[in-house]
Design a protein around this motif. Structure first.
Motif, PDB file in Angstrom:
ATOM      1  N   PHE A 120       0.828  -1.200   0.000  1.00 39.66           N
ATOM      2  CA  PHE A 120       0.000   0.000   0.000  1.00 39.66           C
ATOM      3  C   PHE A 120       0.865   1.253   0.000  1.00 39.66           C
ATOM      4  O   PHE A 120       1.783   1.372   0.817  1.00 39.66           O
ATOM      5  CB  PHE A 120      -0.913   0.022   1.228  1.00 39.66           C
ATOM      6  N   PRO A 121       0.580   2.204  -0.880  1.00 45.77           N
ATOM      7  CA  PRO A 121       1.250   3.510  -0.790  1.00 45.77           C
ATOM      8  C   PRO A 121       0.779   4.237   0.457  1.00 45.77           C
ATOM      9  O   PRO A 121      -0.400   4.162   0.830  1.00 45.77           O
ATOM     10  CB  PRO A 121       0.811   4.223  -2.067  1.00 45.77           C
ATOM     11  N   ARG A 122       1.709   4.936   1.123  1.00 46.10           N
ATOM     12  CA  ARG A 122       1.362   5.729   2.310  1.00 46.10           C
ATOM     13  C   ARG A 122       1.710   7.185   2.043  1.00 46.10           C
ATOM     14  O   ARG A 122       2.861   7.519   1.768  1.00 46.10           O
ATOM     15  CB  ARG A 122       2.126   5.223   3.540  1.00 46.10           C
ATOM     16  N   ASN A 123       0.710   8.048   2.130  1.00 49.02           N
ATOM     17  CA  ASN A 123       0.916   9.468   1.855  1.00 49.02           C
ATOM     18  C   ASN A 123       0.345  10.336   2.964  1.00 49.02           C
ATOM     19  O   ASN A 123      -0.333   9.844   3.874  1.00 49.02           O
ATOM     20  CB  ASN A 123       0.292   9.833   0.506  1.00 49.02           C
ATOM     21  N   TYR A 124       0.617  11.642   2.877  1.00 49.88           N
ATOM     22  CA  TYR A 124       0.307  12.568   3.952  1.00 49.88           C
ATOM     23  C   TYR A 124      -0.458  13.783   3.437  1.00 49.88           C
ATOM     24  O   TYR A 124      -0.126  14.341   2.386  1.00 49.88           O
ATOM     25  CB  TYR A 124       1.600  13.088   4.600  1.00 49.88           C
ATOM     26  N   LEU A 125      -1.463  14.194   4.213  1.00 46.61           N
ATOM     27  CA  LEU A 125      -2.100  15.494   4.053  1.00 46.61           C
ATOM     28  C   LEU A 125      -1.894  16.241   5.366  1.00 46.61           C
ATOM     29  O   LEU A 125      -2.288  15.743   6.425  1.00 46.61           O
ATOM     30  CB  LEU A 125      -3.599  15.364   3.771  1.00 46.61           C
ATOM     31  N   PRO A 134      -8.119  23.510  -0.233  1.00 50.59           N
ATOM     32  CA  PRO A 134      -8.094  23.365  -1.699  1.00 50.59           C
ATOM     33  C   PRO A 134      -6.822  22.709  -2.218  1.00 50.59           C
ATOM     34  O   PRO A 134      -6.890  21.812  -3.077  1.00 50.59           O
ATOM     35  CB  PRO A 134      -8.226  24.814  -2.189  1.00 50.59           C
ATOM     36  N   ALA A 135      -5.670  23.132  -1.710  1.00 57.41           N
ATOM     37  CA  ALA A 135      -4.411  22.543  -2.171  1.00 57.41           C
ATOM     38  C   ALA A 135      -4.301  21.084  -1.744  1.00 57.41           C
ATOM     39  O   ALA A 135      -3.801  20.239  -2.504  1.00 57.41           O
ATOM     40  CB  ALA A 135      -3.230  23.341  -1.627  1.00 57.41           C
ATOM     41  N   LEU A 136      -4.754  20.769  -0.535  1.00 55.89           N
ATOM     42  CA  LEU A 136      -4.677  19.394  -0.044  1.00 55.89           C
ATOM     43  C   LEU A 136      -5.561  18.467  -0.869  1.00 55.89           C
ATOM     44  O   LEU A 136      -5.152  17.359  -1.240  1.00 55.89           O
ATOM     45  CB  LEU A 136      -5.071  19.337   1.427  1.00 55.89           C
ATOM     46  N   PHE A 137      -6.766  18.908  -1.176  1.00 50.78           N
ATOM     47  CA  PHE A 137      -7.659  18.055  -1.962  1.00 50.78           C
ATOM     48  C   PHE A 137      -7.198  17.955  -3.410  1.00 50.78           C
ATOM     49  O   PHE A 137      -7.403  16.922  -4.062  1.00 50.78           O
ATOM     50  CB  PHE A 137      -9.098  18.567  -1.868  1.00 50.78           C
ATOM     51  N   SER A 138      -6.558  18.983  -3.924  1.00 44.79           N
ATOM     52  CA  SER A 138      -5.979  18.907  -5.266  1.00 44.79           C
ATOM     53  C   SER A 138      -4.867  17.867  -5.307  1.00 44.79           C
ATOM     54  O   SER A 138      -4.769  17.072  -6.257  1.00 44.79           O
ATOM     55  CB  SER A 138      -5.439  20.283  -5.681  1.00 44.79           C
ATOM     56  N   PHE A 139      -4.034  17.872  -4.265  1.00 43.58           N
ATOM     57  CA  PHE A 139      -2.971  16.868  -4.162  1.00 43.58           C
ATOM     58  C   PHE A 139      -3.571  15.472  -4.041  1.00 43.58           C
ATOM     59  O   PHE A 139      -3.110  14.520  -4.701  1.00 43.58           O
ATOM     60  CB  PHE A 139      -2.097  17.186  -2.956  1.00 43.58           C
ATOM     61  N   ASP A 141      -6.416  14.441  -5.119  1.00 43.49           N
ATOM     62  CA  ASP A 141      -6.974  14.073  -6.428  1.00 43.49           C
ATOM     63  C   ASP A 141      -5.885  13.503  -7.340  1.00 43.49           C
ATOM     64  O   ASP A 141      -6.126  12.552  -8.094  1.00 43.49           O
ATOM     65  CB  ASP A 141      -7.617  15.290  -7.090  1.00 43.49           C
ATOM     66  N   ARG A 142      -4.692  14.107  -7.276  1.00 38.72           N
ATOM     67  CA  ARG A 142      -3.584  13.607  -8.090  1.00 38.72           C
ATOM     68  C   ARG A 142      -3.167  12.208  -7.628  1.00 38.72           C
ATOM     69  O   ARG A 142      -2.890  11.318  -8.437  1.00 38.72           O
ATOM     70  CB  ARG A 142      -2.396  14.574  -8.014  1.00 38.72           C
ATOM     71  N   LEU A 143      -3.137  12.004  -6.315  1.00 37.67           N
ATOM     72  CA  LEU A 143      -2.820  10.677  -5.787  1.00 37.67           C
ATOM     73  C   LEU A 143      -3.854   9.655  -6.253  1.00 37.67           C
ATOM     74  O   LEU A 143      -3.511   8.530  -6.642  1.00 37.67           O
ATOM     75  CB  LEU A 143      -2.773  10.715  -4.260  1.00 37.67           C
ATOM     76  N   LEU A 144      -5.111  10.039  -6.211  1.00 38.31           N
ATOM     77  CA  LEU A 144      -6.181   9.149  -6.652  1.00 38.31           C
ATOM     78  C   LEU A 144      -6.021   8.798  -8.127  1.00 38.31           C
ATOM     79  O   LEU A 144      -6.174   7.634  -8.525  1.00 38.31           O
ATOM     80  CB  LEU A 144      -7.533   9.815  -6.402  1.00 38.31           C
ATOM     81  N   GLN A 145      -5.683   9.786  -8.933  1.00 39.43           N
ATOM     82  CA  GLN A 145      -5.533   9.580 -10.373  1.00 39.43           C
ATOM     83  C   GLN A 145      -4.498   8.512 -10.686  1.00 39.43           C
ATOM     84  O   GLN A 145      -4.656   7.725 -11.623  1.00 39.43           O
ATOM     85  CB  GLN A 145      -5.136  10.904 -11.039  1.00 39.43           C
ATOM     86  N   PHE A 146      -3.442   8.471  -9.864  1.00 40.07           N
ATOM     87  CA  PHE A 146      -2.351   7.524 -10.127  1.00 40.07           C
ATOM     88  C   PHE A 146      -2.372   6.311  -9.192  1.00 40.07           C
ATOM     89  O   PHE A 146      -1.379   5.606  -9.068  1.00 40.07           O
ATOM     90  CB  PHE A 146      -1.012   8.252 -10.038  1.00 40.07           C
ATOM     91  N   GLY A 147      -3.491   6.089  -8.524  1.00 37.56           N
ATOM     92  CA  GLY A 147      -3.638   4.899  -7.697  1.00 37.56           C
ATOM     93  C   GLY A 147      -2.780   4.885  -6.456  1.00 37.56           C
ATOM     94  O   GLY A 147      -2.325   3.823  -6.026  1.00 37.56           O
ATOM     95  N   LEU A 148      -2.551   6.052  -5.858  1.00 40.40           N
ATOM     96  CA  LEU A 148      -1.651   6.144  -4.709  1.00 40.40           C
ATOM     97  C   LEU A 148      -2.374   6.477  -3.409  1.00 40.40           C
ATOM     98  O   LEU A 148      -1.767   6.933  -2.448  1.00 40.40           O
ATOM     99  CB  LEU A 148      -0.568   7.197  -4.984  1.00 40.40           C
TER     100      LEU A 148
END
Length: 397
Positions: A120-125, A134-139, A141-148
C-alpha cells in the motif's frame, strides 16, 4: 482446531477450550506464553475472544462478525507492507527536495515490488487550517488519479489554536471523497513529538475527536477504512505524559473507534553507527516499549494492532556523525529491521511495515535526509530495492 475460508469469510468448524479468564490482560499474557511455547509446533493455532469482544488470531487473521454470524477477514498471515512513494522528505531545517516525482515511474516500481502480495502507498495530508483545504484536496486528487491512495495520514499543524469543528469536517470530507479508495486513515502523524504536532496544545483533543469522527463517518458511509493515530518512541524529544493524557481524554468511545496505533521510528539513523545485532535489539526494545509500556499507560489493549508506519535507513553522509552510509549497508540494515519486525509480529500484534521511502529526494546531495530511497532520484535501483521486493514476496500478506 479446524477452519476454512469461503467467499472472503473465515469459518470456524471446530474449536477447543484452552482456558477461561475474567481479566483480558491476564488472557493476553497467557496467549503470549502459548505463542512462545508453541511457535513452531503449533503454527496454525487460533486464539479468539468472541463477540462482543474483538477477535484475535495467532495466524495473523483479524476480523469482525457480520450480520450472519460469520467473521469477515481483515488481514492474512504475514506482514502487510507499505511504502511512501514520493520523494520529498523532512529535514531539521526544512524539506529535502530534488527532481520532480514521475508518477508513471512510481506506478511501475510499486507494481514490480508488489508482485502477487499487498503493498500500500502511504501518503500525507497536513492540515494547517481551512485555507489549506483546496491545495490538499488537489494533491489528493492527483494521488487518486495515479492509484496512490492506500494508507493516508491526516496531520494537523495549525500555528494558532484550532477550530475543532472545521478540523473534524476536514476529516469527514476526506472519507466522503476518497473513502472508497482508502485502506486506512491515520489521524495525526507524530502527535507526541515535541517539535512537531506535539508542540500544539490542541493535539490530543484533535487526535481523540478526529479518530471518533473518522470512525463514525466510515460507519455512516458503509466503508471498511481502518482508523488509527500515529506516534513516536518515548524519549527526550517526546511529549511527557502523552500516553497518560490520552488515557484520560480517550475513554471507551475512543477505543471503540480505534483500529490501530501507528509508530514512526528510525534505528541507526541519527546516532553513532550500530552493529547489525544492536540494530535488531534496538528495534525489539522500541516495539516492546510501545506494546508493554506506552499503550498500557494509554489504556489501549493488546487487541489493538500496531503498525510500523515510518521506518527507513538512508544512504549518504550523516551530518551529525560524518559517517558514510553505503548502498550495501542500506540493504543489510533494512533486511535485519524487517525480519526483526516480522519475528515480533505475532507476539506484539504488529500487522504492517511501511517503508520510508521509495525514491531519494536528490541523490546528488550527500546529506542522508536527501537519500532515504531504495531508488535513486532517476528511479534506478539501489541494492535495497531488490531486498525489499524479496522480503515482500517472502513475508508479505
Amino acid at each position: 482446531m479446524k477452519s476454512h475460508s469461503e467467499d472472503g469469510y473465515f469459518y470456524i468448524d471446530e474449536v477447543a477450550l484452552i482456558d477461561r479468564f475474567e481479566d483480558s490482560t491476564v488472557a493476553m499474557k497467557r496467549y503470549y506464553e502459548l505463542h512462545r511455547e508453541h511457535l513452531y509446533s503449533l503454527p496454525s493455532v487460533h486464539i479468539f475472544q468472541f463477540r462482543p469482544f474483538i477477535l484475535i488470531s495467532d495466524c495473523g487473521c483479524l476480523g469482525t462478525w457480520n450480520e450472519k454470524g460469520m467473521m469477515s477477514t481483515m488481514t492474512t498471515t504475514g506482514l502487510t507492507f507499505g511504502i511512501y512513494p514520493l520523494s520529498v522528505a523532512g529535514t531539521p531545517t526544512g524539506l529535502a527536495i530534488g527532481p520532480k516525482d514521475d508518477y508513471g515511474s512510481i506506478q511501475l516500481a510499486l507494481n514490480e515490488l508488489r508482485g502477487s502480495k499487498q503493498l500500500f502507498p502511504r501518503n500525507y495530508l497536513v492540515y494547517t487550517g481551512p485555507e489549506s483545504e483546496p491545495a490538499l484536496f488537489s494533491f489528493a486528487d492527483r494521488l487518486l488519479q495515479f492509484g496512490l491512495l492506500g494508507d493516508l495520514t491526516a496531520g494537523c499543524m495549525q500555528e494558532t489554536d484550532i477550530d475543532m469543528d472545521r478540523w473534524l469536517d476536514f476529516i469527514r470530507k476526506i472519507i466522503r471523497k476518497y473513502g472508497a479508495h482508502l485502506a486506512s486513515l491515520q489521524i495525526t502523524n507524530e502527535p507526541n513529538l515535541s517539535f512537531m504536532e506535539g508542540s500544539k496544545p490542541y493535539t490530543l483533543q484533535a487526535l481523540v475527536e478526529g479518530v471518533k469522527a473518522a470512525k463514525q463517518e466510515v460507519r455512516d458511509q458503509g466503508l471498511q477504512v481502518q482508523i488509527g493515530f500515529g506516534s513516536v518512541p518515548e524519549g527526550p524529544m517526546a511529549v511527557p505524559h502523552f500516553w497518560e493524557g490520552l488515557a484520560e481524554l480517550g475513554g471507551r468511545p475512543f477505543l471503540d473507534a480505534l483500529d490501530f496505533v501507528g509508530h514512526n521510528f528510525y534505528v541507526d539513523v541519527f546516532e553513532e553507527p550500530l552493529h547489525l545485532d544492536e540494530i535488531a535489539d534496538s528495534v525489539e526494545r522500541t516495539l516492546r516499549n510501545l506494546r508493554e509500556s506506552s499503550l498500557i499507560k494509554a489504556g489501549i489493549p493488546a487487541t489493538i494492532p500496531i503498525r510500523v508506519t515510518e521506518n527507513g535507513w538512508p544512504t549518504g553522509q550523516n551530518p551529525f556523525t560524518q559517517n558514510e552510509r553505503t548502498y550495501e549497508q542500506q540493504a543489510s540494515v533494512l533486511e535485519r529491521v524487517i525480519r526483526t519486525v516480522y519475528g515480533l509480529h505475532p507476539e506484539l500484534h504488529i500487522t504492517h511495515y511501511e517503508l520510508f521511502g521509495l525514491r531519494d529526494a536528490d541523490s546528488s546531495n550527500v546529506n542522508i535526509f536527501y537519500q532515504f530511497g531504495i531508488l535513486r532520484d532517476d528511479y534506478s535501483e539501489k541494492p535495497a530495492y531488490a531486498t525489499f521486493k524479496r522480503l515482500i514476496l517472502e513475508l508479505g500478506s
